[in-house]
Design an enzyme around this catalytic site. Structure first.
Site, PDB file in Angstrom:
ATOM      1  N   ASP A 112     -40.486  41.472  50.346  1.00 21.42           N
ATOM      2  CA  ASP A 112     -41.910  42.109  50.094  1.00 21.42           C
ATOM      3  C   ASP A 112     -42.290  42.844  48.913  1.00 21.42           C
ATOM      4  O   ASP A 112     -43.320  43.777  48.911  1.00 21.42           O
ATOM      5  CB  ASP A 112     -41.905  43.167  51.248  1.00 21.42           C
ATOM      6  CG  ASP A 112     -42.019  42.437  52.911  1.00 21.42           C
ATOM      7  OD1 ASP A 112     -42.753  41.967  53.127  1.00 21.42           O
ATOM      8  OD2 ASP A 112     -41.277  43.169  53.725  1.00 21.42           O
ATOM      9  N   ASP A 175     -45.722  35.883  56.856  1.00 24.59           N
ATOM     10  CA  ASP A 175     -46.180  37.101  56.142  1.00 24.59           C
ATOM     11  C   ASP A 175     -45.811  37.078  54.685  1.00 24.59           C
ATOM     12  O   ASP A 175     -46.398  37.338  53.485  1.00 24.59           O
ATOM     13  CB  ASP A 175     -45.287  38.571  56.313  1.00 24.59           C
ATOM     14  CG  ASP A 175     -45.490  38.830  57.727  1.00 24.59           C
ATOM     15  OD1 ASP A 175     -45.210  37.882  58.661  1.00 24.59           O
ATOM     16  OD2 ASP A 175     -45.509  39.829  58.264  1.00 24.59           O
TER      17      ASP A 175
END
Length: 393
Positions: A112, A175
């Site tokens: 991330d 994602d």
């Protein structure tokens, strides 16, 4: 003479109406609201080791440490306010909360880093050319690249999936498309083609394995780390393995729109437009264009909406409208922003711990952050507003 008079009269009417349709969203008003809310948020959040995230079930503010995947969104939001206002007050606040995430440039345990580093440092560098931001991001891009496997051809998302602990050894989620902008930037700045190649390979393999025939995406695809073969297609945050989790569709739309913008490869434009078509034409997309948390949630229309998915979609559609010069994407994005800026989804001044928007859904299956403000909804809302203010179709 009469004809000329009529033509002149019609021309004057057109001028009085405006030759171009007026924007339906008052960006200035929304930014003023954001300034007021975030001024209160800055006063309430003085510990720069804790980042505003959401609201707990007991009504108290939920904050997280810098290693949490959302730590970059607060600083990024402050940069967007600075971009619109050019007020150094917001620049100083943005720098403070951006540098608070700096240590994550060495974090190799998460995929991330695009969210954590590129949202705050990327916007900061874009707006100020501050060299210290560039150094942080280049270090972070190298850290992120360590999660790429040549055998699998994708960036690994989770080292282990708690729900299926020990069952899958290479987990990739949709994602992850949101990290590729970060790596493409790093390739451009460092002249290191490795980051570009990783981005292209990851994007191509995601098209190959993550999408169904209708261009909806799975949330989670599990691979064998030794040979790269797909072993399972599942969901973590969606209603079912075969359902279309709304925020996942938003990540895909945003990611492939960005990939086309940055590479010019038409296969990414095709993918983005097909995903957009799936979203826009879905029979379960409500009239106000704010999606349910999953397009196939079992109890629609009694299911929660996901404002965060709408903000990501709106921002991506505005980007796509600019890249294609197609008004239909702009129109849908505008409808989303009209809804988001209305009383149904926007916080009242000083309420909801000063977040801008309410009614987002983090993970319904885990009963986590359901029907509540979430920091990334604010971030993409501000980004969409900035893009909206610059888009002329």
């Amino acid at each position: 003479m009469m004809t000329k008079t009529i033509i002149m009269g019609m021309y004057c009417v057109l001028l009085s109406m405006g030759l171009h349709a007026q924007p339906k969203v008052d960006v200035q008003k929304e930014i003023e609201f954001a300034k007021a809310q975030y001024d209160l948020m800055l006063k309430a959040n003085t510990d720069i080791t804790r980042f505003p995230q959401s609201i707990k079930k007991d009504g108290t503010l939920d904050t997280r440490k810098s290693e949490w995947w959302c730590s970059g969104f607060f600083g990024g939001s402050l940069w967007y306010i600075y971009e619109y206002t050019k007020d150094n007050k917001w620049k100083e606040a943005a720098d403070k909360w951006t540098m608070a995430v700096e240590k994550e440039k060495h974090n190799t345990t998460t995929h991330d880093l695009g969210f954590m580093l590129y949202c705050p440092f990327g916007n900061g560098y874009r707006l100020t050319n501050n060299e210290k931001y560039k150094e942080v991001m280049l270090t972070g891009a190298e850290s992120l690249s360590t999660r790429f496997s040549e055998k699998v051809g994708l960036i690994k998302s989770w080292d282990d999936w708690g729900r299926y602990k020990g069952m899958y050894n290479y987990v990739v989620i949709i994602d992850n498309m949101m990290n590729l902008d970060f790596l493409l930037w790093a390739s451009k700045v460092s002249k290191n083609k490795k980051y570009y190649d990783i981005s292209i390979t990851h994007a191509d393999n995601t098209i190959k394995n993550h999408f169904r025939k209708d261009y909806s995406s799975y949330h989670v695809v599990c691979y064998d780390k030794d040979n790269g073969k797909v072993v399972a297609k599942r969901t973590a945050q969606g209603a079912a393995d075969e359902s279309a989790w709304a925020r996942g569709q938003a990540w895909g739309l945003y990611g492939y729109t960005m990939m086309y913008r940055e590479t010019g490869h038409k296969r990414y434009l095709k993918q983005a437009e097909k995903i957009a078509k799936f979203i826009i034409n879905h029979p379960n997309l409500p009239a106000d264009k704010i999606p349910y948390w999953d397009f196939n949630a079992p109890y629609i229309p009694k299911e929660e909406r996901d404002v965060s998915a709408a903000t990501i979609m709106a921002s991506a559609l505005l980007d796509l409208s600019t890249l294609t010069n197609k008004k239909k994407y702009y129109t849908i994005a505008e409808e989303m922003l009209v809804s988001l800026s209305g009383t149904a989804y926007k916080s009242k001044p000083g309420e909801n711990h000063n977040f801008l928007l309410k009614h987002s859904v983090g993970s319904k299956p885990e009963n986590s952050e359901v029907n509540t403000p979430i920091i990334y909804a604010d971030y993409y809302y501000l980004e969409a507003l900035i893009r909206y203010s610059k888009t002329k179709l």
